[in-house]
Write a protein that holds these residues in place. Structure first.
Motif, PDB file in Angstrom:
ATOM      1  N   LYS A  90     -39.607  81.279 -37.069  1.00  0.00           N
ATOM      2  CA  LYS A  90     -39.379  82.729 -37.000  1.00  0.00           C
ATOM      3  C   LYS A  90     -38.449  83.201 -38.123  1.00  0.00           C
ATOM      4  O   LYS A  90     -38.665  84.249 -38.734  1.00  0.00           O
ATOM      5  CB  LYS A  90     -38.762  83.097 -35.647  1.00  0.00           C
ATOM      6  CG  LYS A  90     -39.744  83.053 -34.487  1.00  0.00           C
ATOM      7  CD  LYS A  90     -39.041  83.428 -33.184  1.00  0.00           C
ATOM      8  CE  LYS A  90     -40.024  83.414 -32.016  1.00  0.00           C
ATOM      9  NZ  LYS A  90     -39.333  83.673 -30.724  1.00  0.00           N
ATOM     10  N   THR A  91     -37.415  82.412 -38.383  1.00  0.00           N
ATOM     11  CA  THR A  91     -36.449  82.771 -39.423  1.00  0.00           C
ATOM     12  C   THR A  91     -37.096  82.719 -40.803  1.00  0.00           C
ATOM     13  O   THR A  91     -36.904  83.623 -41.629  1.00  0.00           O
ATOM     14  CB  THR A  91     -35.219  81.828 -39.369  1.00  0.00           C
ATOM     15  OG1 THR A  91     -34.653  81.878 -38.052  1.00  0.00           O
ATOM     16  CG2 THR A  91     -34.168  82.219 -40.386  1.00  0.00           C
ATOM     17  N   GLN A  93     -40.260  83.133 -41.535  1.00  0.00           N
ATOM     18  CA  GLN A  93     -41.183  84.262 -41.643  1.00  0.00           C
ATOM     19  C   GLN A  93     -40.429  85.574 -41.907  1.00  0.00           C
ATOM     20  O   GLN A  93     -40.813  86.372 -42.769  1.00  0.00           O
ATOM     21  CB  GLN A  93     -41.995  84.361 -40.338  1.00  0.00           C
ATOM     22  CG  GLN A  93     -43.155  85.338 -40.400  1.00  0.00           C
ATOM     23  CD  GLN A  93     -43.975  85.300 -39.104  1.00  0.00           C
ATOM     24  OE1 GLN A  93     -43.684  84.543 -38.183  1.00  0.00           O
ATOM     25  NE2 GLN A  93     -45.001  86.131 -39.039  1.00  0.00           N
ATOM     26  N   PHE A  94     -39.326  85.775 -41.198  1.00  0.00           N
ATOM     27  CA  PHE A  94     -38.556  87.006 -41.349  1.00  0.00           C
ATOM     28  C   PHE A  94     -37.954  87.118 -42.755  1.00  0.00           C
ATOM     29  O   PHE A  94     -38.033  88.171 -43.398  1.00  0.00           O
ATOM     30  CB  PHE A  94     -37.437  87.066 -40.300  1.00  0.00           C
ATOM     31  CG  PHE A  94     -36.605  88.316 -40.399  1.00  0.00           C
ATOM     32  CD1 PHE A  94     -37.016  89.493 -39.790  1.00  0.00           C
ATOM     33  CD2 PHE A  94     -35.417  88.333 -41.126  1.00  0.00           C
ATOM     34  CE1 PHE A  94     -36.264  90.666 -39.893  1.00  0.00           C
ATOM     35  CE2 PHE A  94     -34.654  89.489 -41.235  1.00  0.00           C
ATOM     36  CZ  PHE A  94     -35.078  90.656 -40.624  1.00  0.00           C
ATOM     37  N   GLN A  97     -40.546  87.810 -45.473  1.00  0.00           N
ATOM     38  CA  GLN A  97     -40.966  89.213 -45.426  1.00  0.00           C
ATOM     39  C   GLN A  97     -39.891  90.132 -46.008  1.00  0.00           C
ATOM     40  O   GLN A  97     -40.190  91.059 -46.762  1.00  0.00           O
ATOM     41  CB  GLN A  97     -41.294  89.611 -43.979  1.00  0.00           C
ATOM     42  CG  GLN A  97     -41.820  91.028 -43.813  1.00  0.00           C
ATOM     43  CD  GLN A  97     -43.119  91.294 -44.580  1.00  0.00           C
ATOM     44  OE1 GLN A  97     -43.940  90.387 -44.767  1.00  0.00           O
ATOM     45  NE2 GLN A  97     -43.297  92.524 -45.064  1.00  0.00           N
ATOM     46  N   SER A 294     -27.903  89.025 -36.834  1.00  0.00           N
ATOM     47  CA  SER A 294     -29.283  88.967 -36.323  1.00  0.00           C
ATOM     48  C   SER A 294     -29.527  87.626 -35.635  1.00  0.00           C
ATOM     49  O   SER A 294     -28.647  86.765 -35.583  1.00  0.00           O
ATOM     50  CB  SER A 294     -30.269  89.126 -37.491  1.00  0.00           C
ATOM     51  OG  SER A 294     -30.305  87.927 -38.251  1.00  0.00           O
ATOM     52  N   TYR A 296     -31.572  85.557 -36.856  1.00  0.00           N
ATOM     53  CA  TYR A 296     -32.193  84.742 -37.899  1.00  0.00           C
ATOM     54  C   TYR A 296     -31.172  83.903 -38.674  1.00  0.00           C
ATOM     55  O   TYR A 296     -31.143  83.883 -39.899  1.00  0.00           O
ATOM     56  CB  TYR A 296     -32.997  85.634 -38.848  1.00  0.00           C
ATOM     57  CG  TYR A 296     -34.055  86.439 -38.126  1.00  0.00           C
ATOM     58  CD1 TYR A 296     -35.156  85.806 -37.544  1.00  0.00           C
ATOM     59  CD2 TYR A 296     -33.931  87.818 -37.973  1.00  0.00           C
ATOM     60  CE1 TYR A 296     -36.111  86.531 -36.846  1.00  0.00           C
ATOM     61  CE2 TYR A 296     -34.883  88.549 -37.281  1.00  0.00           C
ATOM     62  CZ  TYR A 296     -35.970  87.899 -36.719  1.00  0.00           C
ATOM     63  OH  TYR A 296     -36.913  88.623 -36.022  1.00  0.00           O
TER      64      TYR A 296
END
Length: 352
Positions: A90-91, A93-94, A97, A294, A296
């Protein structure tokens, strides 16, 4: 005589001034330049592989026959669990982006491709290469490593950020303790990554001086004669400088990063885990503001390995908003002279 001589005699140097390791900022050339000033250069081996460590040690030895410290990380490596795998994905991908939205095309590594090195092979390599001074941070060496190094006559310098950590180092037989105040730039030398002690350097040094019997090096906020004299009066017998050398000729910082340093204001200097997963003091920017509070942020060293490619890409684009520019709380002129000249000027100012 102005300079205490306990540490300089022990380390075989003229002045008890230590160039901070500053992995990612310091270079072999910086350590050599510090040695030329009759101070102690620090070769930042961090968490490199044994082979990479040997390569740097040998390069250093071809450039100087003076003493230097090999500096390593002794952090705990968290286990890879299913929860960590999910959070990593998830991190990754974030952040990819986020980078794309800001004009940075970068593909961050998958968890399976990351190399995480422990320090035990480095210890064996350091012994093989006959290094006589080892400094370390982020914790304490294990008993076996301490014994192996001491059997070879290696002087050990551990880093602490609390009285408790200092006592642990002393009780395990560490020869010299580097006391790091909260005002120091870059990563905290704390044994814990999460709940770090946030103790001001002068208070911390004074307390540790009262409770341990080994010689103390002080790190954090020294940038001119007055700050050095202040910590000398509180019991420091050695003095580690890093912030002072950030813009030096031998620094690995690029010109745009050095320019950003020279414009920094006191309210822009923050402690952050956003780039590495461990608290580090540096210049606030867009990445820090987005990531810091966050979900992340992975544990160290996974966050550090993940964001490494982003920082490299941002450097190539001269984008200060996505690089970690580490800096302490003592703002000054950030001289671009050589490390040798900067240290000699500090020595002269102290002796005046």
């Amino acid at each position: 005589m102005f300079w205490p001589d306990t540490i300089s005699k022990k380390l075989g140097i003229r002045y008890p001034l230590i160039q901070a390791p500053m992995f990612g900022v310091s270079t072999v050339e910086m350590a050599v330049a510090a040695a030329k000033a009759d101070c102690l250069g620090s070769l930042a081996l961090a968490d490199l592989s044994a082979d990479q460590s040997v390569e740097l040690i040998r390069e250093m030895k071809t450039l100087t026959d003076k003493p230097f410290a090999a500096n390593i990380f002794v952090h705990h490596i968290p286990e890879v669990t299913d929860a960590l795998k999910e959070k990593y994905s998830k991190t990754k991908q974030f952040i990819e982006q986020l980078a794309k939205e800001n004009g940075i095309e970068v593909y961050l590594p998958d968890l399976e491709t990351i190399n995480i090195n422990g320090y035990h092979e480095q210890v064996d390599a350091i012994i093989e290469e006959n290094c006589k001074i080892v400094s370390f941070t982020f914790g304490n060496l294990d008993d076996q490593s301490i014994r192996k190094l001491k059997e070879k006559g290696v002087t050990l310098i551990g880093t602490c950020t609390s009285v408790k950590e200092a006592l642990l180092l002393e009780n395990s037989g560490i020869d010299i303790i580097c006391v790091q105040g909260i005002e120091a730039g870059g990563h905290r030398g704390s044994f814990e990554a999460e709940h770090i002690p946030q103790i001001g350097g002068l208070s911390l040094l004074s307390q540790i001086y009262d409770q341990v019997n080994v010689p103390l090096i002080y790190a954090g906020g020294i940038y001119e004669a007055r700050t050095l004299k202040a910590v000398k009066d509180l019991g420091a017998q050695g003095f580690q400088v890093g912030n002072l050398l950030l813009a030096s000729q031998e620094s690995a910082l690029l010109p745009f990063e050095k320019e950003r340093l020279k414009k920094v204001t006191e309210d822009e200097i923050v402690l952050t885990k956003s780039f590495s997963g461990r608290y580090a003091r540096g210049v606030r920017n867009q990445f820090i503001e987005t990531i810091e509070n966050s979900e992340y942020i992975l544990p160290y060293p996974y966050q550090n390995k993940l964001t490494n490619a982003l920082r490299k890409a941002a450097k190539s684009l001269q984008n200060p908003e996505f690089v970690g520019i580490w800096v302490g709380q003592s703002i000054h002129q950030y001289s671009e002279l050589s490390t040798e000249d900067i240290l000699k000027k500090l020595i002269e100012a102290c002796e005046r």
